[in-house]
Design a protein around this motif. Structure first.
Motif, PDB file in Angstrom:
ATOM      1  N   CYS A  80     -43.094  69.590 -14.403  1.00 46.21           N
ATOM      2  CA  CYS A  80     -43.137  68.376 -13.581  1.00 46.21           C
ATOM      3  C   CYS A  80     -44.457  68.396 -12.814  1.00 46.21           C
ATOM      4  CB  CYS A  80     -41.948  68.293 -12.616  1.00 46.21           C
ATOM      5  SG  CYS A  80     -41.976  69.504 -11.277  1.00 46.21           S
ATOM      6  N   LEU A  81     -44.848  67.248 -12.272  1.00 47.15           N
ATOM      7  CA  LEU A  81     -46.006  67.204 -11.385  1.00 47.15           C
ATOM      8  C   LEU A  81     -45.508  67.326  -9.951  1.00 47.15           C
ATOM      9  CD1 LEU A  81     -48.067  64.298 -13.019  1.00 47.15           C
ATOM     10  CD2 LEU A  81     -48.229  66.753 -13.441  1.00 47.15           C
ATOM     11  N   TRP A  82     -46.237  68.076  -9.108  1.00 47.20           N
ATOM     12  CA  TRP A  82     -45.693  68.414  -7.789  1.00 47.20           C
ATOM     13  C   TRP A  82     -46.792  68.421  -6.744  1.00 47.20           C
ATOM     14  CZ3 TRP A  82     -42.002  68.463  -4.512  1.00 47.20           C
ATOM     15  CH2 TRP A  82     -41.907  69.385  -3.478  1.00 47.20           C
ATOM     16  N   ASP A  83     -46.613  67.654  -5.682  1.00 43.40           N
ATOM     17  CA  ASP A  83     -47.488  67.663  -4.520  1.00 43.40           C
ATOM     18  C   ASP A  83     -46.701  68.323  -3.386  1.00 43.40           C
ATOM     19  OD1 ASP A  83     -48.725  66.986  -2.035  1.00 43.40           O
ATOM     20  OD2 ASP A  83     -49.830  65.397  -3.051  1.00 43.40           O
ATOM     21  N   GLU A  84     -47.019  69.584  -3.128  1.00 44.25           N
ATOM     22  CA  GLU A  84     -46.236  70.362  -2.154  1.00 44.25           C
ATOM     23  C   GLU A  84     -46.358  69.806  -0.741  1.00 44.25           C
ATOM     24  OE1 GLU A  84     -45.918  75.005  -0.567  1.00 44.25           O
ATOM     25  OE2 GLU A  84     -46.994  74.517  -2.415  1.00 44.25           O
ATOM     26  N   PRO A  88     -47.009  50.910  -7.752  1.00 47.21           N
ATOM     27  CA  PRO A  88     -46.274  51.202  -6.505  1.00 47.21           C
ATOM     28  C   PRO A  88     -46.871  52.336  -5.682  1.00 47.21           C
ATOM     29  CG  PRO A  88     -44.770  51.016  -8.373  1.00 47.21           C
ATOM     30  CD  PRO A  88     -46.146  51.051  -8.935  1.00 47.21           C
ATOM     31  N   LEU A  89     -47.540  53.286  -6.334  1.00 44.19           N
ATOM     32  CA  LEU A  89     -48.094  54.436  -5.627  1.00 44.19           C
ATOM     33  C   LEU A  89     -49.611  54.416  -5.710  1.00 44.19           C
ATOM     34  CD1 LEU A  89     -47.590  57.121  -4.111  1.00 44.19           C
ATOM     35  CD2 LEU A  89     -47.539  58.255  -6.335  1.00 44.19           C
ATOM     36  N   ASP A  90     -50.248  54.460  -4.565  1.00 43.01           N
ATOM     37  CA  ASP A  90     -51.708  54.493  -4.491  1.00 43.01           C
ATOM     38  C   ASP A  90     -52.177  55.884  -4.917  1.00 43.01           C
ATOM     39  OD1 ASP A  90     -54.388  54.549  -3.810  1.00 43.01           O
ATOM     40  OD2 ASP A  90     -54.113  53.481  -1.922  1.00 43.01           O
ATOM     41  N   LEU A  91     -53.012  55.934  -5.930  1.00 47.17           N
ATOM     42  CA  LEU A  91     -53.449  57.212  -6.475  1.00 47.17           C
ATOM     43  C   LEU A  91     -54.173  58.063  -5.440  1.00 47.17           C
ATOM     44  CD1 LEU A  91     -53.479  58.869  -9.091  1.00 47.17           C
ATOM     45  CD2 LEU A  91     -55.661  57.789  -9.665  1.00 47.17           C
ATOM     46  N   SER A  92     -54.755  57.442  -4.417  1.00 43.78           N
ATOM     47  CA  SER A  92     -55.483  58.208  -3.397  1.00 43.78           C
ATOM     48  C   SER A  92     -54.536  59.104  -2.593  1.00 43.78           C
ATOM     49  CB  SER A  92     -56.216  57.264  -2.445  1.00 43.78           C
ATOM     50  OG  SER A  92     -55.302  56.468  -1.695  1.00 43.78           O
ATOM     51  N   LEU A  93     -53.232  58.781  -2.589  1.00 41.72           N
ATOM     52  CA  LEU A  93     -52.261  59.611  -1.881  1.00 41.72           C
ATOM     53  C   LEU A  93     -51.979  60.918  -2.616  1.00 41.72           C
ATOM     54  CD1 LEU A  93     -49.634  56.910  -0.783  1.00 41.72           C
ATOM     55  CD2 LEU A  93     -51.310  58.083   0.664  1.00 41.72           C
ATOM     56  N   ALA A  94     -52.161  60.903  -3.911  1.00 42.26           N
ATOM     57  CA  ALA A  94     -51.897  62.100  -4.713  1.00 42.26           C
ATOM     58  C   ALA A  94     -52.849  62.101  -5.907  1.00 42.26           C
ATOM     59  CB  ALA A  94     -50.445  62.117  -5.170  1.00 42.26           C
ATOM     60  N   PRO A  95     -54.118  62.456  -5.682  1.00 40.46           N
ATOM     61  CA  PRO A  95     -55.140  62.377  -6.743  1.00 40.46           C
ATOM     62  C   PRO A  95     -54.784  63.176  -7.996  1.00 40.46           C
ATOM     63  CG  PRO A  95     -56.150  62.752  -4.590  1.00 40.46           C
ATOM     64  CD  PRO A  95     -54.676  62.913  -4.399  1.00 40.46           C
ATOM     65  N   GLU A  96     -53.962  64.226  -7.835  1.00 43.33           N
ATOM     66  CA  GLU A  96     -53.619  65.046  -9.003  1.00 43.33           C
ATOM     67  C   GLU A  96     -52.772  64.281 -10.022  1.00 43.33           C
ATOM     68  OE1 GLU A  96     -50.620  65.895  -5.760  1.00 43.33           O
ATOM     69  OE2 GLU A  96     -52.772  65.551  -5.944  1.00 43.33           O
ATOM     70  N   LEU A  97     -52.230  63.118  -9.609  1.00 40.26           N
ATOM     71  CA  LEU A  97     -51.417  62.318 -10.525  1.00 40.26           C
ATOM     72  C   LEU A  97     -52.264  61.487 -11.474  1.00 40.26           C
ATOM     73  CD1 LEU A  97     -48.513  61.026  -8.234  1.00 40.26           C
ATOM     74  CD2 LEU A  97     -48.719  63.163  -9.505  1.00 40.26           C
ATOM     75  N   VAL A  98     -53.570  61.701 -11.454  1.00 39.53           N
ATOM     76  CA  VAL A  98     -54.459  60.957 -12.344  1.00 39.53           C
ATOM     77  C   VAL A  98     -54.059  61.161 -13.811  1.00 39.53           C
ATOM     78  CG1 VAL A  98     -56.169  62.803 -12.559  1.00 39.53           C
ATOM     79  CG2 VAL A  98     -56.876  60.403 -12.803  1.00 39.53           C
ATOM     80  N   LYS A  99     -53.412  62.296 -14.080  1.00 34.77           N
ATOM     81  CA  LYS A  99     -52.942  62.573 -15.452  1.00 34.77           C
ATOM     82  C   LYS A  99     -52.029  61.462 -15.967  1.00 34.77           C
ATOM     83  CE  LYS A  99     -52.814  67.640 -14.987  1.00 34.77           C
ATOM     84  NZ  LYS A  99     -51.903  68.820 -15.038  1.00 34.77           N
ATOM     85  N   LEU A 100     -51.300  60.841 -15.043  1.00 31.45           N
ATOM     86  CA  LEU A 100     -50.346  59.805 -15.437  1.00 31.45           C
ATOM     87  C   LEU A 100     -51.033  58.562 -15.991  1.00 31.45           C
ATOM     88  CD1 LEU A 100     -47.820  59.958 -12.452  1.00 31.45           C
ATOM     89  CD2 LEU A 100     -47.369  60.637 -14.803  1.00 31.45           C
ATOM     90  N   GLN A 101     -52.297  58.380 -15.636  1.00 32.15           N
ATOM     91  CA  GLN A 101     -53.009  57.187 -16.082  1.00 32.15           C
ATOM     92  C   GLN A 101     -53.403  57.255 -17.546  1.00 32.15           C
ATOM     93  OE1 GLN A 101     -56.299  56.738 -13.265  1.00 32.15           O
ATOM     94  NE2 GLN A 101     -55.129  55.141 -12.234  1.00 32.15           N
ATOM     95  N   LYS A 102     -53.350  58.437 -18.112  1.00 30.60           N
ATOM     96  CA  LYS A 102     -53.895  58.615 -19.456  1.00 30.60           C
ATOM     97  C   LYS A 102     -52.848  58.988 -20.498  1.00 30.60           C
ATOM     98  CE  LYS A 102     -58.201  60.216 -17.316  1.00 30.60           C
ATOM     99  NZ  LYS A 102     -59.146  61.342 -17.163  1.00 30.60           N
TER     100      LYS A 102
END
Length: 366
Positions: A324-328, A192-206
């Motif tokens: 939590c993960l946070w994109d300010e 649902p969420l394109d990783l390019s919008l929030a690259p720091e969420l790459v942690k979620l992939q692993k």
């Protein structure tokens, strides 16, 4: 659009998302909560089954109870206890060794941490939080896409059927698969969420996950205490639902959880897609046979049904300090037990942290 843009969208009504939504609402922020399930709870949901003769059976088939040590969470749970949402489950648990066929390490009440359960079901907590003033809950509504509108400085959410779900100042998601390839493996669709919008969420992939099968059983007569298993390749623990406070005692209901290794073996043979009726029946029979093989004079149940938790149990924590993960910039928070610790307490802490991030940011906008 002015009447909706002050809102925050919370996606997921497990304990982390529910705590976040209720906390934001109590601080004057309007929240819309979305969940593709029929009701709230996530892994704290309660399963309702009807037997062939019309008898209703209720099972906490996910988290059987939770313990608390963090002062902030203790304060939250104390308030829930005062309002009757939770109660202490006073039970002495043992461990059954399948090699020696004996109980070992039986707990004593005065030595163990308090075990809390929702009343009258584990999902009661999430139900109450999702219906607090200021929270609009929409169940049976899945989110297909999170879109960031740069010019409007807003989020646009789209439903599974393509419906516009609204524009939001901030978004909280409690699904660890939101950007993960695992989402595609299970559904055949892009996350649902394109990783390019929030690259720091790459942690979620692993994030590694531990699968598990739950077996719901009902008996006519009472059985021994709840217990965990050692030296069993199939079973991890077994608990008596009927012994929890606020539960019906008209039947003896038990929930068994499999070992991680057993569940992984089954998934390796059958795949990540929704298990077939035949697979669940086979799993249920194998788990029951292991239970009956303890030599504890366990009778045949009059009800038996298996359920798979495919990826509900995270095997790692990705934000122990931040919680939590946070994109300010985009006001996007990701919360869940996979951030802090893989249990109910960790999920609550993460939900509180996400709410704190959004509270501070949204106040600065108005």
């Amino acid at each position: 659009m002015q009447d909706v843009v002050t809102k925050v969208a919370v996606v997921g009504s497990g304990i982390s998302g529910a705590v976040c939504a209720a906390t934001l609402a109590r601080n004057g922020i309007s929240v819309t909560l979305f969940d593709s399930a029929r009701g709230p709870g996530g892994r704290m949901s309660q399963r309702r089954e009807i037997t062939e003769d019309g008898k209703e059976l209720l099972f906490d088939h996910g988290a059987p109870y939770f313990t608390v040590t963090n002062p902030d969470v203790l304060s939250v749970v104390a308030a829930w206890e005062s309002s009757g949402l939770v109660a202490e489950w006073k039970i002495n648990l043992g461990s059954f060794d399948c090699f020696s066929n004996k109980f070992v390490n039986v707990e004593h009440q005065e030595r163990q941490s308090k075990k809390y359960v929702g009343v009258p079901g584990m999902n009661s907590i999430c139900k109450a939080l999702c219906h607090e003033p200021g929270v609009e809950s929409k169940f049976n509504v899945g989110v297909r896409k999170f879109e960031w509108l740069e010019n409007e400085n807003l989020w646009l959410l789209t439903g599974l059927d393509g419906q516009n779900l609204g524009h939001f100042k901030g978004v909280v998601a409690s699904d660890k698969n939101i950007v993960s390839p695992r989402f595609t493996e299970i559904t055949g669709q892009s996350p649902p969420l394109d990783l390019s919008l929030a690259p720091e969420l790459v942690k979620l992939q692993k994030i590694p996950v531990n699968p598990c099968f739950a077996l719901m059983l009902a008996f006519t007569d009472p059985l021994p205490m709840g217990f965990s298993f050692t030296n069993s390749k199939v079973l991890s623990w077994a608990f008596c639902e009927s012994s929890k406070p606020g539960r019906s005692s008209t039947s003896e209901r038990w929930v068994l959880h499999s070992t991680m290794e057993y569940a992984k073996d089954v998934i390796a043979q059958t795949g990540l897609q929704k298990p077939s009726r035949e697979t669940l029946s086979k799993v249920g029979n194998e788990m029951l046979q292991e239970f009956l093989g303890t030599g504890l004079s366990i009778p045949q149940p009059f009800f038996k049904k298996a359920h798979r938790w495919g990826s509900a149990f995270p095997a790692a924590s990705i934000a122990k300090e931040e919680k939590c993960l946070w994109d300010e910039k985009k006001r996007l928070a990701i919360c869940g037990d996979f951030c802090v610790s893989p249990n109910v307490e960790g999920a609550i802490l993460s939900g509180l942290a996400a709410a704190s991030k959004l509270k501070g940011m949204l106040r600065s906008l108005f």
